[in-house]
Write a protein that holds these residues in place. Structure first.
Motif, PDB file in Angstrom:
ATOM      1  N   LEU A 172      22.643  91.999 -22.231  1.00  0.00           N
ATOM      2  CA  LEU A 172      21.845  93.035 -21.572  1.00  0.00           C
ATOM      3  C   LEU A 172      22.655  93.726 -20.483  1.00  0.00           C
ATOM      4  N   MET A 173      23.353  92.939 -19.728  1.00  0.00           N
ATOM      5  CA  MET A 173      24.164  93.507 -18.641  1.00  0.00           C
ATOM      6  C   MET A 173      25.212  94.472 -19.198  1.00  0.00           C
ATOM      7  N   ASN A 174      25.911  94.034 -20.226  1.00  0.00           N
ATOM      8  CA  ASN A 174      26.937  94.893 -20.818  1.00  0.00           C
ATOM      9  C   ASN A 174      26.338  96.179 -21.369  1.00  0.00           C
ATOM     10  N   TYR A 175      25.214  96.030 -22.034  1.00  0.00           N
ATOM     11  CA  TYR A 175      24.588  97.209 -22.626  1.00  0.00           C
ATOM     12  C   TYR A 175      24.165  98.186 -21.534  1.00  0.00           C
ATOM     13  N   MET A 176      23.555  97.682 -20.495  1.00  0.00           N
ATOM     14  CA  MET A 176      23.062  98.558 -19.438  1.00  0.00           C
ATOM     15  C   MET A 176      24.213  99.232 -18.702  1.00  0.00           C
ATOM     16  N   LEU A 177      25.284  98.502 -18.492  1.00  0.00           N
ATOM     17  CA  LEU A 177      26.419  99.097 -17.785  1.00  0.00           C
ATOM     18  C   LEU A 177      27.101 100.157 -18.639  1.00  0.00           C
ATOM     19  N   MET A 178      27.059  99.938 -19.940  1.00  0.00           N
ATOM     20  CA  MET A 178      27.709 100.900 -20.839  1.00  0.00           C
ATOM     21  C   MET A 178      26.833 102.118 -21.114  1.00  0.00           C
ATOM     22  N   ASN A 179      25.548 101.891 -21.257  1.00  0.00           N
ATOM     23  CA  ASN A 179      24.665 102.962 -21.731  1.00  0.00           C
ATOM     24  C   ASN A 179      23.652 103.459 -20.704  1.00  0.00           C
ATOM     25  N   GLY A 180      23.470 102.703 -19.673  1.00  0.00           N
ATOM     26  CA  GLY A 180      22.473 103.113 -18.699  1.00  0.00           C
ATOM     27  C   GLY A 180      21.070 102.869 -19.215  1.00  0.00           C
ATOM     28  N   GLN A 181      20.127 103.199 -18.347  1.00  0.00           N
ATOM     29  CA  GLN A 181      18.737 102.919 -18.693  1.00  0.00           C
ATOM     30  C   GLN A 181      18.189 103.977 -19.629  1.00  0.00           C
ATOM     31  N   GLY A 182      17.543 103.506 -20.669  1.00  0.00           N
ATOM     32  CA  GLY A 182      16.877 104.420 -21.582  1.00  0.00           C
ATOM     33  C   GLY A 182      15.558 103.834 -22.014  1.00  0.00           C
ATOM     34  N   CYS A 183      15.195 104.071 -23.252  1.00  0.00           N
ATOM     35  CA  CYS A 183      13.973 103.468 -23.773  1.00  0.00           C
ATOM     36  C   CYS A 183      14.205 101.970 -23.923  1.00  0.00           C
ATOM     37  N   TRP A 184      13.338 101.203 -23.313  1.00  0.00           N
ATOM     38  CA  TRP A 184      13.579  99.760 -23.271  1.00  0.00           C
ATOM     39  C   TRP A 184      13.481  99.109 -24.643  1.00  0.00           C
ATOM     40  N   ARG A 238      13.342  94.903 -19.576  1.00  0.00           N
ATOM     41  CA  ARG A 238      13.157  95.672 -18.351  1.00  0.00           C
ATOM     42  C   ARG A 238      12.982  94.748 -17.149  1.00  0.00           C
ATOM     43  N   LEU A 239      12.129  93.759 -17.330  1.00  0.00           N
ATOM     44  CA  LEU A 239      11.858  92.823 -16.248  1.00  0.00           C
ATOM     45  C   LEU A 239      13.121  92.062 -15.842  1.00  0.00           C
ATOM     46  N   ARG A 240      13.855  91.631 -16.828  1.00  0.00           N
ATOM     47  CA  ARG A 240      15.063  90.873 -16.533  1.00  0.00           C
ATOM     48  C   ARG A 240      16.082  91.727 -15.780  1.00  0.00           C
ATOM     49  N   TRP A 241      16.191  92.963 -16.206  1.00  0.00           N
ATOM     50  CA  TRP A 241      17.148  93.856 -15.561  1.00  0.00           C
ATOM     51  C   TRP A 241      16.713  94.175 -14.133  1.00  0.00           C
ATOM     52  N   ILE A 242      15.466  94.535 -13.990  1.00  0.00           N
ATOM     53  CA  ILE A 242      14.972  94.966 -12.683  1.00  0.00           C
ATOM     54  C   ILE A 242      14.968  93.811 -11.683  1.00  0.00           C
ATOM     55  N   ASN A 243      14.554  92.651 -12.132  1.00  0.00           N
ATOM     56  CA  ASN A 243      14.364  91.543 -11.190  1.00  0.00           C
ATOM     57  C   ASN A 243      15.570  90.628 -11.038  1.00  0.00           C
ATOM     58  N   TYR A 244      16.541  90.768 -11.936  1.00  0.00           N
ATOM     59  CA  TYR A 244      17.609  89.770 -11.874  1.00  0.00           C
ATOM     60  C   TYR A 244      19.017  90.333 -12.075  1.00  0.00           C
ATOM     61  N   LEU A 245      19.175  91.208 -13.040  1.00  0.00           N
ATOM     62  CA  LEU A 245      20.533  91.620 -13.399  1.00  0.00           C
ATOM     63  C   LEU A 245      21.031  92.864 -12.669  1.00  0.00           C
ATOM     64  N   PRO A 286      22.696  95.452 -10.530  1.00  0.00           N
ATOM     65  CA  PRO A 286      23.824  95.185  -9.622  1.00  0.00           C
ATOM     66  C   PRO A 286      23.498  95.395  -8.153  1.00  0.00           C
ATOM     67  N   ASP A 287      22.530  96.227  -7.870  1.00  0.00           N
ATOM     68  CA  ASP A 287      22.263  96.533  -6.463  1.00  0.00           C
ATOM     69  C   ASP A 287      21.290  95.564  -5.806  1.00  0.00           C
ATOM     70  N   LEU A 288      20.981  94.486  -6.490  1.00  0.00           N
ATOM     71  CA  LEU A 288      20.072  93.511  -5.892  1.00  0.00           C
ATOM     72  C   LEU A 288      20.778  92.731  -4.801  1.00  0.00           C
ATOM     73  N   LYS A 289      20.052  92.464  -3.752  1.00  0.00           N
ATOM     74  CA  LYS A 289      20.629  91.769  -2.608  1.00  0.00           C
ATOM     75  C   LYS A 289      20.646  90.259  -2.837  1.00  0.00           C
ATOM     76  N   ARG A 290      19.546  89.747  -3.280  1.00  0.00           N
ATOM     77  CA  ARG A 290      19.363  88.308  -3.495  1.00  0.00           C
ATOM     78  C   ARG A 290      19.595  87.528  -2.206  1.00  0.00           C
ATOM     79  N   GLY A 291      19.457  86.234  -2.287  1.00  0.00           N
ATOM     80  CA  GLY A 291      19.609  85.430  -1.089  1.00  0.00           C
ATOM     81  C   GLY A 291      18.346  85.426  -0.242  1.00  0.00           C
ATOM     82  N   ALA A 292      18.405  84.684   0.839  1.00  0.00           N
ATOM     83  CA  ALA A 292      17.231  84.512   1.693  1.00  0.00           C
ATOM     84  C   ALA A 292      16.891  85.812   2.417  1.00  0.00           C
ATOM     85  N   PHE A 293      15.628  85.950   2.721  1.00  0.00           N
ATOM     86  CA  PHE A 293      15.174  87.108   3.482  1.00  0.00           C
ATOM     87  C   PHE A 293      15.569  86.931   4.948  1.00  0.00           C
ATOM     88  N   SER A 294      16.053  87.991   5.537  1.00  0.00           N
ATOM     89  CA  SER A 294      16.355  87.940   6.967  1.00  0.00           C
ATOM     90  C   SER A 294      15.052  88.013   7.751  1.00  0.00           C
TER      91      SER A 294
END
Length: 321
Positions: A29-41, A58-65, A67-75
């Motif tokens: 999924l990561m490779n596909y999204m990085l290569m093709n960008g977001q389209g019809c899920w 969609r859920l996996r990409w948005i919530n986990y994969l 790249p701009d996700l911060k992750r880690g503990a909340f400040s």
DNA sequence: AATGCATACAACCGCACGATC
DNA sequence: TGATCGTGCGGTTGTATGCAT
């Protein structure tokens, strides 16, 4: 955690997988999204060679994969902001997440349910309620529950008219700011000091967060102190003051919301594409008569409140470092 | 070491909404 | 106008993990 294979598809059936994502699936999924960008899920799932439904991808990409996700503990700063935003927005996790870069609605929702809610519950009732007035499980923000929550043009007009009845411009500005401040209590603030010696210096000492959300006051020699709230580049709420005699000038709301807001005693004239204001005396109208009517906010007005809230929150989050 | 409980969090589910046919 | 599809959202569930007993 769930076994990633516990719902794995049978080789002969095109049954979609459920449950945990395997590292291989993530990589696909990561490779596909990085290569093709977001389209019809649905296409993403199919073209990436995944036995998953588009929704799951969609859920996996948005919530986990993503790249701009911060992750880690909340400040602690993020935590404070979540609490304050939740007190205003309720369980609108996506809207809260939109104001926390790198955080997802799911992440915030989990954080709230697992950590903050418990912490608020364990704290004393008084402190809990003052910290997060909306710490009930309700998904409704306070204004939808009949409480007084967000800044609406109704609130602003009320406080502007109250303050304009003060005896001096200084007091009027101070009162205006204080009233605004009271309504803004749950929101991030930078300072809370009103040291006004006259209107001019008072204006210069207006709390920054007020100006950051587009709130402004003005002084008109003929009409005294009035308030305005800028809503975007063209939209502005203008509130003429309460006259010295106690009579009320008709106030005009200029914005791009369609519809006209009226009741028996009060008229909000909606002038699309203009910034003109109409001021006609409307004597012998008591403020309570104008705003005391609980039915004042019809459906159109509620939409208006919602719209203003969005603008205000946008301004606030952008100024909250 | 074994067991039970609490917690965190990933992921599913159902619903709503808008776009398209 | 109704059906279908894609998408987004909020609520809920299920399980790994950590900790106490």
């Amino acid at each position: 955690m769930r076994n990633p294979d516990h719902n794995a598809n049978n080789s002969n059936k095109k049954k979609l997988r459920k449950g945990l994502w395997s590292p291989e699936e993530d990589e696909k999924l990561m490779n596909y999204m990085l290569m093709n960008g977001q389209g019809c899920w649905s296409d993403v799932a199919r073209n990436a060679g995944l036995q998953r439904c588009g929704k799951s991808c969609r859920l996996r990409w948005i919530n986990y994969l993503r790249p701009d996700l911060k992750r880690g503990a909340f400040s602690s700063q993020e935590e404070d902001l979540i609490i304050q935003l939740h007190s205003i927005l309720g369980n609108r996790w996506s809207q809260i997440a939109a104001r926390l870069p790198g955080r997802t609605d799911n992440e915030i929702k989990n954080f709230w349910n697992s950590t903050i809610k418990k912490r608020l519950r364990n704290s004393s009732p008084s402190s809990a309620s003052s910290f997060s007035p909306n710490n009930s499980d309700s998904s409704e923000p306070r204004e939808a529950m009949g409480g007084f929550t967000s800044i609406s043009d109704h609130d602003i007009m009320t406080m502007c008219m109250d303050s304009s009845s003060s005896s001096t411009p200084v007091q009027a500005v101070s009162s205006l700011c204080n009233r605004f401040d009271q309504q803004f209590d749950p929101l991030p603030r930078l300072e809370n000091v009103y040291d006004m010696t006259d209107f001019a210096t008072g204006y210069n000492h207006m709390p920054p967060y007020l100006t950051q959300v587009g709130f402004d006051v003005g002084f008109n020699g003929n009409h005294g102190i009035y308030g305005t709230v800028q809503m975007g580049e063209e939209d502005e709420i203008y509130v003429p003051p309460l006259l010295e005699s106690g009579s009320l000038e008709e106030h005009t709301v200029t914005n791009n919301i369609s519809g006209t807001h009226t009741n028996d005693n009060n008229k909000h004239k909606n002038n699309n594409n203009t910034n003109t204001t109409n001021t006609t005396n409307n004597n012998n109208i008591e403020e309570d008569n104008i705003f005391g009517n609980e039915n004042y906010w019809d459906t159109e007005n509620l939409r208006m409140v919602e719209w203003h809230l969005e603008d205000l929150m946008g301004n606030i989050s952008s100024s909250f470092s």
